[in-house]
Design a protein around this motif. Structure first.
Motif, PDB file in Angstrom:
ATOM      1  N   THR A   8      32.007  82.123  56.297  1.00  0.00           N
ATOM      2  CA  THR A   8      32.146  80.688  56.899  1.00  0.00           C
ATOM      3  C   THR A   8      32.552  80.883  58.106  1.00  0.00           C
ATOM      4  O   THR A   8      32.858  81.913  58.722  1.00  0.00           O
ATOM      5  CB  THR A   8      33.167  79.740  56.251  1.00  0.00           C
ATOM      6  N   ILE A  11      35.491  76.135  61.359  1.00  0.00           N
ATOM      7  CA  ILE A  11      36.278  75.316  60.439  1.00  0.00           C
ATOM      8  C   ILE A  11      37.046  74.047  61.348  1.00  0.00           C
ATOM      9  O   ILE A  11      36.980  72.955  60.926  1.00  0.00           O
ATOM     10  CB  ILE A  11      37.425  76.067  59.544  1.00  0.00           C
ATOM     11  N   ILE A  42      37.080  75.881  50.217  1.00  0.00           N
ATOM     12  CA  ILE A  42      36.407  77.260  50.500  1.00  0.00           C
ATOM     13  C   ILE A  42      37.284  78.275  49.754  1.00  0.00           C
ATOM     14  O   ILE A  42      36.804  79.080  49.041  1.00  0.00           O
ATOM     15  CB  ILE A  42      36.518  77.691  52.051  1.00  0.00           C
ATOM     16  N   ARG A 200      23.396  75.083  59.681  1.00  0.00           N
ATOM     17  CA  ARG A 200      23.167  76.472  59.073  1.00  0.00           C
ATOM     18  C   ARG A 200      21.616  76.939  59.402  1.00  0.00           C
ATOM     19  O   ARG A 200      20.765  75.930  59.699  1.00  0.00           O
ATOM     20  CB  ARG A 200      23.301  76.021  57.622  1.00  0.00           C
ATOM     21  N   PRO A 212      26.357  80.063  59.353  1.00  0.00           N
ATOM     22  CA  PRO A 212      26.347  79.162  58.075  1.00  0.00           C
ATOM     23  C   PRO A 212      26.481  77.865  58.198  1.00  0.00           C
ATOM     24  O   PRO A 212      26.533  76.988  57.323  1.00  0.00           O
ATOM     25  CB  PRO A 212      27.819  79.817  57.576  1.00  0.00           C
ATOM     26  N   PRO A 215      31.673  74.040  57.773  1.00  0.00           N
ATOM     27  CA  PRO A 215      32.032  73.634  56.541  1.00  0.00           C
ATOM     28  C   PRO A 215      32.214  72.051  56.401  1.00  0.00           C
ATOM     29  O   PRO A 215      32.515  71.418  55.129  1.00  0.00           O
ATOM     30  CB  PRO A 215      33.154  74.421  55.765  1.00  0.00           C
ATOM     31  N   LYS A 226      27.585  69.706  54.335  1.00  0.00           N
ATOM     32  CA  LYS A 226      28.165  70.940  55.258  1.00  0.00           C
ATOM     33  C   LYS A 226      28.607  71.914  54.251  1.00  0.00           C
ATOM     34  O   LYS A 226      28.956  71.617  53.009  1.00  0.00           O
ATOM     35  CB  LYS A 226      29.510  70.534  56.166  1.00  0.00           C
ATOM     36  N   SER A 227      28.316  73.256  54.518  1.00  0.00           N
ATOM     37  CA  SER A 227      28.546  74.279  53.490  1.00  0.00           C
ATOM     38  C   SER A 227      28.938  75.812  53.870  1.00  0.00           C
ATOM     39  O   SER A 227      29.122  75.645  55.135  1.00  0.00           O
ATOM     40  CB  SER A 227      27.019  74.238  52.654  1.00  0.00           C
ATOM     41  N   VAL A 228      29.083  76.336  53.123  1.00  0.00           N
ATOM     42  CA  VAL A 228      29.341  77.715  53.180  1.00  0.00           C
ATOM     43  C   VAL A 228      28.298  78.740  52.603  1.00  0.00           C
ATOM     44  O   VAL A 228      27.453  78.293  51.827  1.00  0.00           O
ATOM     45  CB  VAL A 228      30.831  78.192  52.710  1.00  0.00           C
ATOM     46  N   THR A 229      28.451  79.972  52.929  1.00  0.00           N
ATOM     47  CA  THR A 229      27.142  80.839  52.425  1.00  0.00           C
ATOM     48  C   THR A 229      27.785  81.930  51.341  1.00  0.00           C
ATOM     49  O   THR A 229      28.639  82.742  51.881  1.00  0.00           O
ATOM     50  CB  THR A 229      26.401  81.716  53.510  1.00  0.00           C
ATOM     51  N   GLU A 243      23.707  78.885  49.234  1.00  0.00           N
ATOM     52  CA  GLU A 243      24.279  77.817  50.188  1.00  0.00           C
ATOM     53  C   GLU A 243      25.197  76.960  49.137  1.00  0.00           C
ATOM     54  O   GLU A 243      24.844  76.611  48.267  1.00  0.00           O
ATOM     55  CB  GLU A 243      23.673  76.825  50.770  1.00  0.00           C
ATOM     56  N   THR A 246      30.544  72.235  50.607  1.00  0.00           N
ATOM     57  CA  THR A 246      32.222  72.366  50.836  1.00  0.00           C
ATOM     58  C   THR A 246      32.704  70.981  51.798  1.00  0.00           C
ATOM     59  O   THR A 246      34.001  70.484  51.602  1.00  0.00           O
ATOM     60  CB  THR A 246      32.685  73.374  51.696  1.00  0.00           C
TER      61      THR A 246
END
Length: 419
Positions: A8, A11, A42, A200, A212, A215, A226-229, A243, A246
Motif C-alpha cells: 500500500t 494513506i 489494511i 492504481r 497500488p 486506499p 480504492k484498494s491495496v495490492t 486488488e 479498502t
C-alpha cells in the motif's frame, strides 16, 4: 509454502478536508476519519490473510502535523501486526518528510523504516529469501531519480524494491524522484512496490511493477474504489497480485437527466432512484455523491432558485437509502424557453442579457477578481483552493460565478421571486 505481503501507499493520515462542504458535520466527520478506518482495514486484511509483511511505499502521513491521537492510533495498529509476527517495511514519501511524528515515533523491532541511505533487509519465510530494498528521502522534494542509488539485485533471492516516485509524471502529482518504468524493469528486481500516484496501475514487463493507488479517497478528485495490492510469491518465484478493496467512503460523480420532468415530485423521484442505483453498484461501506442535474425541463428556473430545497430533498432520500451522502448539487440544465408571444419583449430576459453584458466587461471582471483574491487571502491555507490553484483555474471560476449570478437573479424573477 508461498511468501505473501500487502503493498500500500499514500494513506495520508489526518489529511485535512479540502473541497467537502462543511455544512454537514456528520459527513465531515465520516470523511475526516475515513483514512484511519481504511488503515484499520489494511491491518485487518493483513491479519486475515496471514501475510508475512506489510509494505508501505511512502506518505503514511499527510504533512507537518503532531497529533498525539495519531501517534497512539498508529502504535495500537502496528502492535497488532507485531503480535502476529508480521513485519512492516516502510519508506518515507514527500509528505512524510514534512511530518514531525514520522521522526518521533518509536516502533517495535518488527518495523523497518528505511532511511536516506540505501538499505536491504532479508526476510525468510515460506522457504524463500525475500530481500526488501528501500530508500527514503529526507526532504519533501526529490527532483532527481533515486534509482541509481538502489543496490543491484542479489542472486538466489527474490528482490523487492520499494520506491516513492512520480515515474514519468502524472497530472495532479508533484514531480518526485522521477524515473522511467523501463529503467525499473531493467534494474533486475523481481517486484517494485511503488507509491506517490494515487491511481492504481500495473506496469507489465520483465519485473512486476505496481503503483497500488491510495486506499481511501479524500474528495471528488479521488473518486472511485480504492484498494491495496495483495502479493503472493509462489515457490517457483512467480508472482500473483490481487486488488483488495479498502475504501470506507467512496466518492462518485452521478448524473441525473431531468428531461421531460414537469412536476417537483418527478424530479425528487429521479434523484432518489439514481441514489438507489448508485448505492447498489458501490462496494464500499459508504458512498459520497455529487449529483449533476442535466437535461431540459420547464422547472429549470425553479431548480436554480430552489437549489437548497432540492439539496435537502436529496439528502433526505440519501439517508433513507442508507450509507449514502450527497456532497453537492451541480446544475447543467438547458436554458428554459421563453413563453412570451413572438415579437413581445420579455423584460426579465432583457435584464438578464444586460447583466451578462456587464459581467463580461473587463472592468466588472477585474473588480470580481480582486474580491475573490481578497477572500482567498483572508482564508486559512486549507480553504484557499476553492477558486483553483493557478491563474487559469481562477479565470474559469470567474466564468462560472459571473454566469451563474445572472442565472440566479433571472430564476428568482421568472419563478416568482425569492421564497
Amino acid at each position: 509454502m508461498a511468501f505473501r505481503f500487502l503493498h500500500t501507499a499514500d494513506i495520508h493520515l489526518d489529511s485535512p478536508l479540502r473541497s467537502l462542504a462543511l455544512r454537514n458535520p456528520d459527513l465531515a466527520e465520516l470523511v475526516g476519519d475515513a483514512s484511519r478506518q481504511a488503515f484499520v482495514s489494511i491491518i485487518d486484511l493483513c491479519l486475515a490473510e496471514r501475510v508475512d509483511a506489510l509494505v508501505i511505499a511512502g506518505d503514511l502521513y499527510d504533512g507537518d502535523q503532531t497529533s498525539m491521537k495519531t501517534a497512539r492510533f498508529l502504535a495500537s495498529q502496528v502492535t497488532r501486526l507485531h503480535q502476529a509476527g508480521i513485519r512492516v517495511f516502510k519508506i518515507r514519501g514527500n509528505h512524510d518528510a514534512m511530518s514531525r511524528i514520522s521522526k518521533q515515533l518509536v516502533f517495535p523491532d518488527t518495523v523497518t523504516i528505511f532511511g536516506g541511505r540505501p538499505q536491504s533487509v532479508v526476510q525468510t519465510a515460506g522457504g524463500l529469501d525475500v530481500i526488501f530494498h528501500g530508500l527514503s528521502f529526507a526532504n519533501p522534494k526529490a527532483p532527481e531519480s533515486l534509482l541509481p542509488k538502489y543496490s543491484a539485485a542479489r542472486e538466489g533471492a527474490v528482490n523487492v524494491g520499494i520506491m516513492h516516485t512520480s515515474l514519468a509524471g502524472s497530472p495532479g502529482h508533484d514531480v518526485y524522484a522521477p524515473c522511467n518504468v523501463a529503467d525499473l524493469h531493467g534494474h533486475g528486481f523481481d517486484y517494485w512496490a511503488l507509491g506517490h500516484i494515487h491511481v492504481r496501475k500495473v506496469h507489465p514487463g520483465e519485473s512486476t511493477v505496481v503503483m497500488p493507488g491510495m486506499p481511501q479517497g479524500r474528495d471528488m478528485n479521488e473518486a472511485g474504489e480504492k484498494s491495496v495490492t495483495l502479493v503472493t510469491i509462489r515457490d517457483d518465484r512467480s508472482f500473483e497480485i490481487e486488488e483488495r478493496l479498502t475504501s470506507v467512503a467512496q466518492f462518485e460523480r452521478v448524473s441525473v437527466d431531468l428531461t421531460g420532468t414537469v412536476e417537483w415530485p418527478e424530479i425528487v423521484g429521479r434523484v432518489r432512484s439514481t441514489l438507489q442505483d448508485t448505492r447498489a453498484s458501490v462496494r464500499s461501506r459508504h458512498v459520497v455523491v455529487r449529483l449533476g442535474l442535466t437535461g431540459d425541463s420547464p422547472l429549470s428556473w425553479t431548480l436554480i432558485r430552489d437549489r437548497d430545497l432540492l439539496l435537502a430533498e436529496a439528502e433526505q432520500a440519501a439517508e433513507q437509502v442508507g450509507d449514502t451522502w450527497v456532497e453537492k448539487l451541480e446544475l447543467s440544465l438547458a436554458p428554459p424557453r421563453t413563453e412570451t408571444p413572438e415579437g413581445v419583449a420579455d423584460p426579465i430576459f432583457e435584464l438578464a442579457e444586460a447583466m451578462r453584458a456587464d459581467a463580461s466587461s473587463e472592468a466588472f471582471r477585474a473588480e470580481a477578481r480582486e474580491l475573490v483574491l481578497k477572500t482567498i487571502a483572508d482564508l486559512p491555507p486549507d480553504g484557499r483552493d476553492f477558486a483553483g490553484k493557478d491563474e487559469a483555474a481562477l479565470e474559469l471560476f470567474l466564468d462560472r460565478v459571473l454566469a451563474s449570478g445572472a442565472d440566479l437573479v433571472t430564476a428568482r424573477l421568472k419563478a416568482g421571486g425569492s421564497q
